[in-house]
Write an enzyme that holds these catalytic residues in place. Structure first.
Site, PDB file in Angstrom:
ATOM      1  N   ASP A  52       0.795  -1.237   0.000  1.00 18.25           N
ATOM      2  CA  ASP A  52       0.000   0.000   0.000  1.00 18.25           C
ATOM      3  C   ASP A  52       0.823   1.281   0.000  1.00 18.25           C
ATOM      4  O   ASP A  52       0.303   2.346  -0.247  1.00 18.25           O
ATOM      5  CB  ASP A  52      -0.910   0.061   1.247  1.00 18.25           C
ATOM      6  N   ARG A 111      19.602   9.921 -33.634  1.00 22.92           N
ATOM      7  CA  ARG A 111      20.809  10.256 -32.879  1.00 22.92           C
ATOM      8  C   ARG A 111      21.524  11.492 -33.420  1.00 22.92           C
ATOM      9  O   ARG A 111      22.458  11.987 -32.809  1.00 22.92           O
ATOM     10  CB  ARG A 111      21.801   9.085 -32.932  1.00 22.92           C
TER      11      ARG A 111
END
Length: 788
Positions: A170, A476
């Site tokens: 949780d 690139r």
């Protein structure tokens, strides 16, 4: 900040556990990663020559004693790293809640000389441990009076030391950014949401998903953020009066915008502002009655606790385990019981009861309807998640949006990385909310030069969070050879700011653009970079978007390979990972997969080292663990190639083990982004966009934007505990440009940890740990400065 007195480094191997006995137990609800924590505690304990005991079935086993408390060896924790849940069992225990039960437990521990306990569990388990510690001397006195132990034992075992680790899916524990198991639970939820989205798309359905979290909305909130849910219900932040109307309006608007599915996430503890429960059935009925949409409810239940732990949880738990043993070795009767936890990227120790009190404060605030307070008490990371979700999920009507007349362009540069699309989505939506016109550049700087640029709207980026790769396309190519053309495009489209999402090329690209400012006024605009690359090799940030997903891919593959190796017995696998010259993936992958060695460029190795590794594996084959796993970064050494290492191991291991090799390649760049990458990408990108807005205001003079100082070209990175904007010019000195890596990398400090867990003797500097901190109440202002 340490005083001048204690600047001598502290080394793990100098701490002695001789004569100490450590008991390790898991308690409360199970969580993925508990086993990794158990493994680390056992191995670190044995490494410093302490005795380590398993306490089976949590506190129940401590009360029952007998063969529930067993001394363990190194091999006892082999092969549990990849197993979910807890192998030593966990039980709810009524008897430990009575003094009688605790008396019995104390007797069982004293008989074995155990005065150090490492408790892995939720806040209930940790509170119980603290009470036990406070009563300890009284319990021993009573045992002595009853003649069960002698006075000698009362003196010898006078104090009980306790260290806690929070294992809870949780993430409901204050003081710690992430509890063990939370990330894995998010993985399960996101897998389900991704699967549901395809069926909902097909049928134009609305899905109501109920996730765990009785008192804490973390899982619901973060999964809503990670999948771009239409609506989320959490206990800490109940919807305003009349939410039924606003939700239905929102859902029908989305349908009108051609969105074929709606996802609503409900935490099991969700409430309205009168503290009345909001159930998933109630939400479903509402949608059906008011809108007539085809609606289904899916309750995830215990699926969220299951499955194998994620790479993040394995590394988190391993780091916490080490820290826990350290804390036990250094504990004195005067130090309070502590929990070890993570703050940002930093391991910290906090007083257990301070955390528990703060956690209870949250519940109290919710019970009394002080919801703003409850969110603040949850901590800055929770608050940040909530603010980001609110920012990105609901588009204001055009009439209510400010108009800045600024145009901002977003582009991807470098290789694809999972989470890039989540970052683009957040940038576009925050930009639109701030009143800018957003432009998307296709195919990086190359596409920019060719004029591949178009306006992008709020709806265009819907559903992008869960998509892998780069939707905009990425290259690139660096901008230097296209400066003239890019400047033209900036002028033609009147671009006032740039946001670049990418890897090392993005960083080089910004350096080139800022250098070109003297020649071109067009580049005198605010520019910001958000790091996104699987290699995690960008200076100025501990993490980059995409690295977590790649790490999970590597870990999953290694798990499968280990299974194959265990079946065939006495087999060693050599696995090549990506990363350029950066060893992050190889090193962290090795830590998460429980590898025997990892070869990286940052730590030079020679033939003697290879020889030692082979001998180490030969020894290992004589034990019950007859398999080996060796990771090698693709560029760690130009002569010791993967083939060379494979052949060397094959030759040297003849008759003892055989070898196989595996090059993971581009699968490391693909795949759906992990919850961490979706979340990190979303939050860091939203923050970068807010910075752009601020800079645009600051640099707008006489009808135009003009920015030519270093601080107007920044990289936004995660540094230890905070998100920081750093001028790229200042990062130059921190960069090794030849090998495209930062000169100093935080994760190298974790390298000895991997070696110790693989049974090597090594030196491990732990100077960073040891200061007990206090649980800080953050001011509302601080939520903006940056936890992730």
């Amino acid at each position: 900040p340490r005083s001048a007195m204690d600047h001598q480094p502290k080394f793990f191997e100098n701490l002695s556990g001789t004569g100490k006995a450590i008991g390790v137990l898991t308690s409360g609800g199970d969580a993925q990663g508990m086993n990794a924590a158990v493994r680390a505690v056992v191995r670190m304990g044995i490494y410093v020559k302490a005795k380590v005991y398993f306490v089976y079935e949590g506190y129940q086993g401590m009360v029952d004693g007998g063969d529930n408390i067993v001394e363990v060896s190194w091999e006892s924790v082999s092969s549990i790293l990849q197993v979910g849940g807890t192998v030593i069992g966990s039980a709810r225990c009524k008897s430990f809640r009575t003094r009688e039960g605790r008396l019995q437990a104390a007797h069982n521990l004293v008989q074995r000389g155990i005065t150090n306990l490492c408790v892995i569990g939720g806040d209930g388990s940790l509170t119980g441990a603290n009470l036990f510690r406070e009563e300890w001397s009284g319990l021993l006195e009573e045992l002595a009076q009853k003649g069960k132990i002698d006075e000698e034992a009362v003196k010898k075992y006078a104090y009980l030391n306790i260290v806690g680790m929070v294992g809870s899916i949780d993430n409901d524990f204050c003081g710690t950014d992430m509890t063990i198991g939370t990330d894995s639970a998010l993985h399960r939820i996101i897998e389900v949401v991704d699967a549901i989205m395809t069926t909902a798309q097909s049928h134009q359905r609305t899905f109501v998903l109920e996730v765990m979290g009785r008192h804490c909305g973390y899982l619901a909130l973060v999964s809503a953020l990670a999948c771009g849910a239409d609506w989320v219900f959490i206990p800490e932040y109940p919807p305003e009066e009349g939410w039924e109307d606003s939700m239905c309006v929102k859902l029908s608007e989305n349908r009108a915008r051609k969105k074929r599915l709606n996802i609503i996430i409900v935490a099991e503890g969700a409430i309205d502002c009168h503290n009345k429960p909001i159930t998933s059935e109630k939400v479903k009925d509402l949608v059906v009655q008011r809108l007539g949409f085809d609606t289904r409810v899916t309750i995830l239940g215990h699926v969220q606790r299951g499955g194998t732990p994620s790479a993040f949880d394995r590394i988190l738990a391993s780091r916490m385990g080490v820290e826990a043993v350290l804390a036990l070795l250094e504990a004195t009767p005067a130090t309070p019981a502590c929990v070890v936890s993570l703050s940002g990227n930093q391991a910290v120790r906090l007083p257990l009861m301070e955390c528990v009190q703060m956690t209870q404060e949250v519940q109290k605030a919710m019970d009394e309807g002080r919801f703003v307070e409850a969110v603040r008490l949850r901590g800055r990371s929770f608050e940040n998640n909530l603010n980001t979700y609110k920012l990105l999920s609901h588009k204001k009507p055009d009439a209510e949006l400010p108009k800045t007349n600024f145009n901002v362009a977003v582009l991807n540069v470098g290789a694809p990385a999972a989470g890039m699309n989540a970052a683009v989505r957040a940038a576009v939506r925050v930009g639109i909310t701030e009143g800018h016109k957003m432009f998307a550049v296709i195919d990086g700087f190359e596409g920019f030069a060719r004029g591949k640029i178009k306006e992008i709207s709020w709806g265009d980026v819907g559903g992008w969070t869960g998509q892998g790769g780069s939707i905009l396309g990425t290259k690139r190519t660096l901008p230097a050879k296209y400066l003239e053309k890019i400047a033209d495009q900036m002028r033609t489209n009147n671009i006032n700011a740039l946001m670049v999402i990418g890897g090392f090329e993005a960083y080089l690209g910004l350096l080139e653009l800022s250098a070109a400012r003297e020649k071109y006024d067009e580049f005198c605009v605010p520019m910001v970079m958000v790091p996104a690359t699987v290699s995690n090799n960008v200076p100025g940030s501990d993490f980059s978007i995409g690295a977590d997903t790649a790490l999970n891919t590597i870990t999953d593959t290694c798990d499968r390979i280990k299974q194959s190796a265990s079946g065939t017995k006495r087999r060693v696998f050599i696995i090549e990972t990506m990363g350029g010259y950066c060893g992050y993936l190889a090193n962290m992958g090795a830590l998460a997969a429980g590898a025997d060695a990892a070869y990286i460029f940052e730590e030079q190795f020679d033939i003697r080292e290879l020889q030692a590794n082979v001998e180490h594996l030969t020894e290992k084959m004589k034990t019950s663990i007859q398999r080996g796993l060796v990771l090698r970064n693709e560029n760690c050494n130009e002569n010791y190639t993967t083939d060379f290492i494979y052949q060397l191991y094959s030759e040297e291991g003849k008759g003892v083990f055989d070898c196989r090799k595996n090059v993971l390649g581009h699968m490391q760049q693909g795949g759906a982004p992990s919850p961490f990458d979706r979340n990190f990408g979303t939050k860091i990108s939203a923050k970068a966009m807010q910075w752009i807005s601020k800079k645009l205001k600051e640099t707008y003079r006489k009808g135009k934007v003009f920015a030519n100082t270093d601080d107007s070209v920044c990289l936004l990175g995660m540094r230890r505990r905070n998100l920081v904007f750093q001028p790229v010019a200042e990062l130059k000195t921190e960069t090794d440009f030849v090998h495209r890596i930062p000169k100093e990398q935080w994760w190298l400090k974790l390298r000895p940890l991997m070696k110790i867990l693989a049974k090597y003797k090594t030196s491990y500097d732990v100077s960073d740990s040891g200061q007990l901190e206090h649980v800080a109440m953050h001011s509302p202002k601080e939520a903006e400065t940056g936890a992730i």
